[in-house]
Every structure is written in C-alpha cells, then in structure tokens.
Design a protein around this motif. Structure first.
Motif, PDB file in Angstrom:
ATOM      1  N   MET A 107       0.852  -1.186   0.000  1.00  0.00           N
ATOM      2  CA  MET A 107       0.000   0.000   0.000  1.00  0.00           C
ATOM      3  C   MET A 107       0.890   1.239   0.000  1.00  0.00           C
ATOM      4  N   PHE A 110      -2.263   4.967   0.693  1.00  0.00           N
ATOM      5  CA  PHE A 110      -3.620   4.415   0.758  1.00  0.00           C
ATOM      6  C   PHE A 110      -4.040   3.653  -0.493  1.00  0.00           C
ATOM      7  N   SER A 148       0.221  -8.457   0.167  1.00  0.00           N
ATOM      8  CA  SER A 148       0.115  -7.030   0.464  1.00  0.00           C
ATOM      9  C   SER A 148       0.824  -6.666   1.756  1.00  0.00           C
ATOM     10  N   ARG A 150       1.067  -3.258   4.458  1.00  0.00           N
ATOM     11  CA  ARG A 150       0.477  -1.967   4.784  1.00  0.00           C
ATOM     12  C   ARG A 150       1.149  -1.428   6.043  1.00  0.00           C
ATOM     13  N   TYR A 154      -5.733  -1.260   8.312  1.00  0.00           N
ATOM     14  CA  TYR A 154      -6.832  -0.733   7.503  1.00  0.00           C
ATOM     15  C   TYR A 154      -7.978  -1.719   7.363  1.00  0.00           C
ATOM     16  N   GLU A 161     -10.166   2.378   8.351  1.00  0.00           N
ATOM     17  CA  GLU A 161     -10.793   1.474   7.385  1.00  0.00           C
ATOM     18  C   GLU A 161     -11.208   2.213   6.117  1.00  0.00           C
ATOM     19  N   CYS A 163      -9.838   4.625   4.730  1.00  0.00           N
ATOM     20  CA  CYS A 163      -8.689   5.091   3.948  1.00  0.00           C
ATOM     21  C   CYS A 163      -8.094   3.988   3.076  1.00  0.00           C
ATOM     22  N   ASP A 164      -8.651   2.804   3.160  1.00  0.00           N
ATOM     23  CA  ASP A 164      -8.121   1.693   2.368  1.00  0.00           C
ATOM     24  C   ASP A 164      -8.644   1.795   0.938  1.00  0.00           C
ATOM     25  N   GLN A 166      -6.666   0.458  -1.422  1.00  0.00           N
ATOM     26  CA  GLN A 166      -5.855  -0.581  -2.042  1.00  0.00           C
ATOM     27  C   GLN A 166      -6.713  -1.806  -2.374  1.00  0.00           C
ATOM     28  N   GLU A 167      -7.263  -2.448  -1.333  1.00  0.00           N
ATOM     29  CA  GLU A 167      -8.067  -3.650  -1.583  1.00  0.00           C
ATOM     30  C   GLU A 167      -9.325  -3.360  -2.395  1.00  0.00           C
ATOM     31  N   HIS A 187      -2.699  -9.874   3.753  1.00  0.00           N
ATOM     32  CA  HIS A 187      -2.255  -8.571   4.243  1.00  0.00           C
ATOM     33  C   HIS A 187      -1.322  -8.718   5.445  1.00  0.00           C
ATOM     34  N   GLU A 189       0.095  -6.200   8.139  1.00  0.00           N
ATOM     35  CA  GLU A 189      -0.168  -4.821   8.549  1.00  0.00           C
ATOM     36  C   GLU A 189       0.812  -4.332   9.622  1.00  0.00           C
TER      37      GLU A 189
END
Length: 223
Positions: A107, A110, A148, A150, A154, A161, A163-164, A166-167, A187, A189
């Motif tokens: 990520m 974001f 992924s 991050r 997120y 949450e 602001c994600d 990416q997914e 992910h 994180e």
C-alpha cells in the motif's frame, strides 16, 4: 502444465510484500515442479505508462466493439501505435497464459504503487473486459493472490478502514477483467512499526500479522 505469473511492484529489495510473494512462489514451484514460472519485477523493469498511441488503439477497439483477441493483436495501425502496442501485447499474452496470478502489491499512500497501475493500465484492453451480463471474460477461471504490505492497519473496524483504497481498488479493477471470482488477499499490517516511533507499540501486532500472511502465502502456494 500450470503457469504462475508473479509480479512484484515494491522498489524495496527486501520488502514485506516481496517476502510474502516469494514465499507463495516457492511453495507453488515445489507443488508444481513441472509448471511454468514467470516473474516480472515492475520496480526494476517498469512498464511505460499508457501513451497517446495506446489510447488511440484502445478507443478504436471500443468504438468497433472488438472482442476477438486475434483481431486486437493486430489493431495498431500507425508506426507510433505499433511501437506502443508492442509493449502492451506481450503483457496481455502473459496474463492469458497464466493459470495463477500472484501480485506483490504494497500500500502506497492508501492505494497501489504507480508501477503496478502502469502495468494494469496497459493490459486493461477492451477484449479482456468481462461481459457485464455474465461476469465472464477471457481471463475468467484464473486464481489471483495478492501479497500485500500496509504500514498501518486498515481492516474492518479499524479507525482508518475508510482510507483503504488498495483492496477495494484491486477488487474493482480485477473484477473488470473477470479476475475477482477467485481472489485472495494476504495482508501484513503495521509494517512501519519497526521504524515509526508512534507505531512502536504495535510491533507485536505487526509480527502476528506478518506470520499469518506468511503462513497463508505458503498454504495458498501449496494448493
């Protein structure tokens, strides 16, 4: 024999997303010793951004309603278009040949790295777009795994949450070409907890998240 297409997009040589994607790739190659493995490093060898010439070809394919891939292969007309299309078409062929697509995507701000976006913008051509009525297209039936990383958290229920991007972006973008039916996200994180002081309290959470993602990469690679 099955084919794995592995793309990495992090510029960091020892990034978390690269470690996760490498774990999946190693497990997959052990499980499929006779399979074909194709690795493309989008950071070390970036795909040129879409240019005017490619857009001209893409617009023509859309206007003419071209769905036939053989016709699309020869759709470039001018010398400029042919030069640009010669960059795009091998990327399309790699996608078509793959049974499993592995995406190492950290990520960034974001969303996804521009190197990944440049690749995807090249391959998203009209004949690959899934039929809106059926959701099916030339790429349907392929398995996609996203490795992924991050810097923060997120996931559902976290303060960031919303602001994600990416997914959700990857689900929508891959869904356009019929690649969201068998889509797995792994992910890791809080990867910035190692060097960002205000996140230092999340090091244990980061380690647990990384272990879970690594185990998932290994398990999905063996499948």
């Amino acid at each position: 024999m099955p084919t794995l297409l592995h793309l990495d997009s992090s510029p960091r040589r020892d990034s978390v997303s690269r470690r996760l994607s490498a774990e999946f790739a190693d497990a997959w190659r052990k499980a499929h010793p006779d399979g074909t493995y194709v690795h493309r490093d989008l950071a070390a060898d970036p795909v040129p951004h879409v240019d005017h010439a490619q857009i001209e070809v893409m617009h023509r394919l859309e206007t003419e309603g071209t769905r036939d891939l053989a016709a699309a292969r020869d759709a470039a007309k001018s010398a400029e278009e042919k030069e640009s299309w010669a960059i795009t078409w091998p990327l399309v062929e790699e996608l078509l040949a793959a049974d499993v697509i592995l995406l190492g995507v950290p990520m960034y701000n974001f969303s996804v790295p521009s190197t990944f976006k440049a690749w995807f913008d090249r391959v998203l051509i009209a004949p690959l777009i899934a039929d809106p009525a059926t959701g099916e297209g030339p790429l349907s039936g392929k398995r996609v795994v996203v490795a992924s990383a991050r810097g923060g958290a997120y996931g559902p229920g976290t303060p960031r949450e919303d602001c994600d991007h990416q997914e959700p972006y990857l689900k929508a973008a891959l869904g356009m070409v019929g690649l969201a039916a068998d889509l797995t996200f792994l992910h890791a994180e809080f990867t910035k907890s190692e060097h960002v002081p205000r996140l230092a309290g999340f090091k244990d959470t980061a380690a647990a998240s990384y272990r879970t993602a690594l185990d998932g990469a290994r398990a999905h690679g063996e499948a």
